[in-house]
Design a protein around this motif. Structure first.
Motif, PDB file in Angstrom:
ATOM      1  N   LEU A   1      31.912  -2.517 -20.469  1.00 46.59           N
ATOM      2  CA  LEU A   1      30.988  -1.400 -20.649  1.00 46.59           C
ATOM      3  C   LEU A   1      31.568  -0.347 -21.588  1.00 46.59           C
ATOM      4  CD1 LEU A   1      29.767  -1.002 -16.949  1.00 46.59           C
ATOM      5  CD2 LEU A   1      28.424  -1.853 -18.893  1.00 46.59           C
ATOM      6  N   LEU A   2      32.864  -0.106 -21.506  1.00 46.45           N
ATOM      7  CA  LEU A   2      33.508   0.853 -22.408  1.00 46.45           C
ATOM      8  C   LEU A   2      33.512   0.339 -23.838  1.00 46.45           C
ATOM      9  CD1 LEU A   2      36.507   1.828 -20.110  1.00 46.45           C
ATOM     10  CD2 LEU A   2      34.772   3.433 -20.951  1.00 46.45           C
ATOM     11  N   GLU A   3      33.680  -0.963 -24.008  1.00 46.75           N
ATOM     12  CA  GLU A   3      33.713  -1.545 -25.347  1.00 46.75           C
ATOM     13  C   GLU A   3      32.344  -1.530 -26.019  1.00 46.75           C
ATOM     14  OE1 GLU A   3      36.583  -5.032 -23.845  1.00 46.75           O
ATOM     15  OE2 GLU A   3      35.746  -5.366 -25.823  1.00 46.75           O
ATOM     16  N   SER A   4      31.310  -1.775 -25.223  1.00 39.71           N
ATOM     17  CA  SER A   4      30.022  -2.107 -25.824  1.00 39.71           C
ATOM     18  C   SER A   4      29.019  -0.959 -25.888  1.00 39.71           C
ATOM     19  CB  SER A   4      29.376  -3.260 -25.043  1.00 39.71           C
ATOM     20  OG  SER A   4      29.137  -2.883 -23.698  1.00 39.71           O
ATOM     21  N   GLY A   5      29.315   0.189 -25.279  1.00 39.18           N
ATOM     22  CA  GLY A   5      28.304   1.247 -25.282  1.00 39.18           C
ATOM     23  C   GLY A   5      28.894   2.632 -25.133  1.00 39.18           C
ATOM     24  N   PRO A  19      40.273   5.556 -19.464  1.00 34.42           N
ATOM     25  CA  PRO A  19      39.021   4.981 -19.961  1.00 34.42           C
ATOM     26  C   PRO A  19      38.644   5.496 -21.343  1.00 34.42           C
ATOM     27  CG  PRO A  19      38.801   5.528 -17.641  1.00 34.42           C
ATOM     28  CD  PRO A  19      40.123   6.075 -18.083  1.00 34.42           C
ATOM     29  N   ALA A  20      38.851   6.786 -21.604  1.00 27.78           N
ATOM     30  CA  ALA A  20      38.511   7.331 -22.926  1.00 27.78           C
ATOM     31  C   ALA A  20      39.391   6.736 -24.011  1.00 27.78           C
ATOM     32  CB  ALA A  20      38.644   8.855 -22.902  1.00 27.78           C
ATOM     33  N   GLN A  21      40.684   6.589 -23.737  1.00 24.95           N
ATOM     34  CA  GLN A  21      41.587   5.979 -24.714  1.00 24.95           C
ATOM     35  C   GLN A  21      41.202   4.527 -24.961  1.00 24.95           C
ATOM     36  OE1 GLN A  21      45.218   6.736 -22.574  1.00 24.95           O
ATOM     37  NE2 GLN A  21      45.805   8.467 -23.874  1.00 24.95           N
ATOM     38  N   TYR A  22      40.834   3.834 -23.906  1.00 28.96           N
ATOM     39  CA  TYR A  22      40.436   2.442 -24.057  1.00 28.96           C
ATOM     40  C   TYR A  22      39.195   2.329 -24.933  1.00 28.96           C
ATOM     41  CZ  TYR A  22      39.484  -2.404 -22.816  1.00 28.96           C
ATOM     42  OH  TYR A  22      39.274  -3.755 -22.868  1.00 28.96           O
ATOM     43  N   ARG A  23      38.217   3.184 -24.695  1.00 32.26           N
ATOM     44  CA  ARG A  23      36.992   3.150 -25.501  1.00 32.26           C
ATOM     45  C   ARG A  23      37.304   3.422 -26.963  1.00 32.26           C
ATOM     46  NH1 ARG A  23      32.242   6.207 -23.025  1.00 32.26           N
ATOM     47  NH2 ARG A  23      31.356   4.137 -22.659  1.00 32.26           N
ATOM     48  N   ARG A  24      38.175   4.399 -27.242  1.00 27.59           N
ATOM     49  CA  ARG A  24      38.512   4.704 -28.644  1.00 27.59           C
ATOM     50  C   ARG A  24      39.188   3.510 -29.305  1.00 27.59           C
ATOM     51  NH1 ARG A  24      39.753   9.882 -26.533  1.00 27.59           N
ATOM     52  NH2 ARG A  24      41.976   9.347 -26.338  1.00 27.59           N
ATOM     53  N   ARG A  25      40.018   2.809 -28.554  1.00 28.50           N
ATOM     54  CA  ARG A  25      40.761   1.705 -29.156  1.00 28.50           C
ATOM     55  C   ARG A  25      39.898   0.470 -29.345  1.00 28.50           C
ATOM     56  NH1 ARG A  25      46.698   0.194 -27.089  1.00 28.50           N
ATOM     57  NH2 ARG A  25      46.974   2.259 -27.997  1.00 28.50           N
ATOM     58  N   PHE A  26      39.067   0.135 -28.352  1.00 31.93           N
ATOM     59  CA  PHE A  26      38.356  -1.133 -28.378  1.00 31.93           C
ATOM     60  C   PHE A  26      36.860  -1.007 -28.660  1.00 31.93           C
ATOM     61  CE2 PHE A  26      42.056  -2.164 -25.623  1.00 31.93           C
ATOM     62  CZ  PHE A  26      42.634  -3.090 -26.477  1.00 31.93           C
ATOM     63  N   GLY A  27      36.374   0.202 -28.861  1.00 27.04           N
ATOM     64  CA  GLY A  27      34.962   0.368 -29.184  1.00 27.04           C
ATOM     65  C   GLY A  27      34.690   0.443 -30.667  1.00 27.04           C
ATOM     66  N   VAL A  28      35.727   0.206 -31.483  1.00 27.92           N
ATOM     67  CA  VAL A  28      35.587   0.343 -32.936  1.00 27.92           C
ATOM     68  C   VAL A  28      34.571  -0.631 -33.491  1.00 27.92           C
ATOM     69  CG1 VAL A  28      36.825   0.106 -35.123  1.00 27.92           C
ATOM     70  CG2 VAL A  28      37.920   1.247 -33.199  1.00 27.92           C
ATOM     71  N   LEU A  29      34.584  -1.877 -33.012  1.00 24.98           N
ATOM     72  CA  LEU A  29      33.690  -2.886 -33.575  1.00 24.98           C
ATOM     73  C   LEU A  29      32.234  -2.480 -33.431  1.00 24.98           C
ATOM     74  CD1 LEU A  29      33.214  -5.668 -34.834  1.00 24.98           C
ATOM     75  CD2 LEU A  29      33.217  -6.609 -32.524  1.00 24.98           C
TER      76      LEU A  29
END
Length: 358
Positions: A296-300, A331-341
């Motif tokens: 969910l963090l990656e995709s939205g 969670p915020a750091q994870y989203r910044r790292r893996f939500g780039v795509l």
């Protein structure tokens, strides 16, 4: 001994790559090269050391005879379905079949062979439209699934009992999460890296990504490196509880519910669950919830508090602390790292959509 050292001391993991006249050579041979080059290529480049891959990929076809894949690329299989060795993983690569054309019984021999391998303990995986054949096995009933976005609507009509998720790059399902599907196009990279991370280790998955210049933010195999440890089939009571947890991890008191489902005394259940999975029931539920939160963090852009609630945590603060302790990032750091795509795709798609509108 590390997990990687342990794997290195054992026989290689045998991976069957199913080849059919509808297979696309790029995905079939891409996965073959990726697995065969695991550990070997990195060690040759960095340490000038010759080592073997921890994987033994084999191309398997119905009769083992030479065939031509889609676009007329010749394939020489290593074995047939009938004489293939025992395998740890079966992969169905992308199939060049119209989503509007029913598969019918065209590959029922392959589907039956896959079911038998799954019952024997193997992991089954599909890349992109290979989910057509994986769904034909009947093993996805009641589970989540993914495929190329252009196929999911047709798959949903043909297999309404499967919860198709076209927006997910990678989905795991089934007993011990031994059904693995990657979504559209080049997400076969993510599938290959996930299998390396699961069976060999996240460090070597990262080495493969760096060796092949894969976009780490795009494939993010670390997102899946902590997925459920597998290999338990000996305890059907616990396997039934795992299946239930895969669908109901976000509910209230899932551990207590599993105890009821098992019919065991709580202490007996706790002991047998840990023996079968290597995790306590509570840790198992946390892992399922955190893996869904990662996707969910990656995709939205859903707020972290909403994601916590979505996966079963009413206390967002507890969720944040648990996530950081287990994942190593907030969670915020994870989203910044893996939500780039997702952001990159949005920036590319917007101009095209604007042109199409005109």
């Amino acid at each position: 001994m590390t997990r990687s050292d342990h794997v290195e001391s054992l026989s290689p993991l045998t991976v069957a790559l199913l080849a059919t006249p509808d297979s696309t050579a790029s995905t079939l041979f891409g996965l073959y090269d990726l697995l065969l080059g695991t550990r070997r290529d990195w060690q040759q480049l960095i340490n000038q050391t010759d080592v073997e891959s921890p994987f033994l990929p084999l191309i398997i076809s119905r009769d083992g005879q030479p065939l031509r894949a889609y676009n007329d690329v010749p394939i020489q299989p290593h074995a047939s379905l009938g004489n293939a060795p025992s395998v740890d993983v079966v992969i169905v690569s992308n199939l060049a079949i119209s989503p509007f054309e029913p598969l019918d019984d065209r590959y029922d021999q392959e589907a039956q062979w896959m079911r038998e391998r799954y019952e024997a303990g193997a992991t089954l995986a599909s890349a992109c439209s290979g989910a057509i054949l994986l769904a034909r096995t009947g093993l996805l009933k009641g589970c989540e699934g993914t495929s190329h976005w252009g196929y999911c609507d047709c798959l949903r009509r043909e297999y309404p009992e499967v919860h198709w998720q076209p927006d997910k790059a990678l989905v795991t399902a089934g007993v011990g999460q031994r059904l693995v599907m990657s979504g559209s196009g080049s997400s076969w990279h993510a599938l290959g890296l996930f299998l390396i991370a699961r069976f060999i280790g996240a460090r070597e998955a990262m080495e493969v990504a760096r060796m092949n210049l894969f976009d780490w933010d795009a494939t993010s195999p670390l997102a899946y490196a902590a997925m459920m440890r597998t290999g338990q089939l000996a305890d059907p009571v616990i396997a039934r509880c795992q299946e239930w947890a895969a669908q109901h991890y976000d509910g209230e008191a899932p551990v207590a519910a599993m105890v009821r489902i098992s019919g065991l005394q709580e202490r007996t259940f706790q002991r047998r669950f840990a023996q079968a999975t290597g995790l306590s029931p509570l840790d198992y539920v946390h892992t399922l919830r955190l893996e869904e939160a990662k996707q969910l963090l990656e995709s939205g852009d859903l707020p972290v508090e909403a994601i916590a609630w979505e996966v079963g945590y009413q206390d967002a603060g507890f969720f944040g602390r648990l996530f950081r302790r287990k994942v190593g990032l907030t969670p915020a750091q994870y989203r910044r790292r893996f939500g780039v795509l997702a952001r990159r795709l949005a920036s590319v798609a917007t101009p095209a959509a604007a042109v199409g509108a005109h």
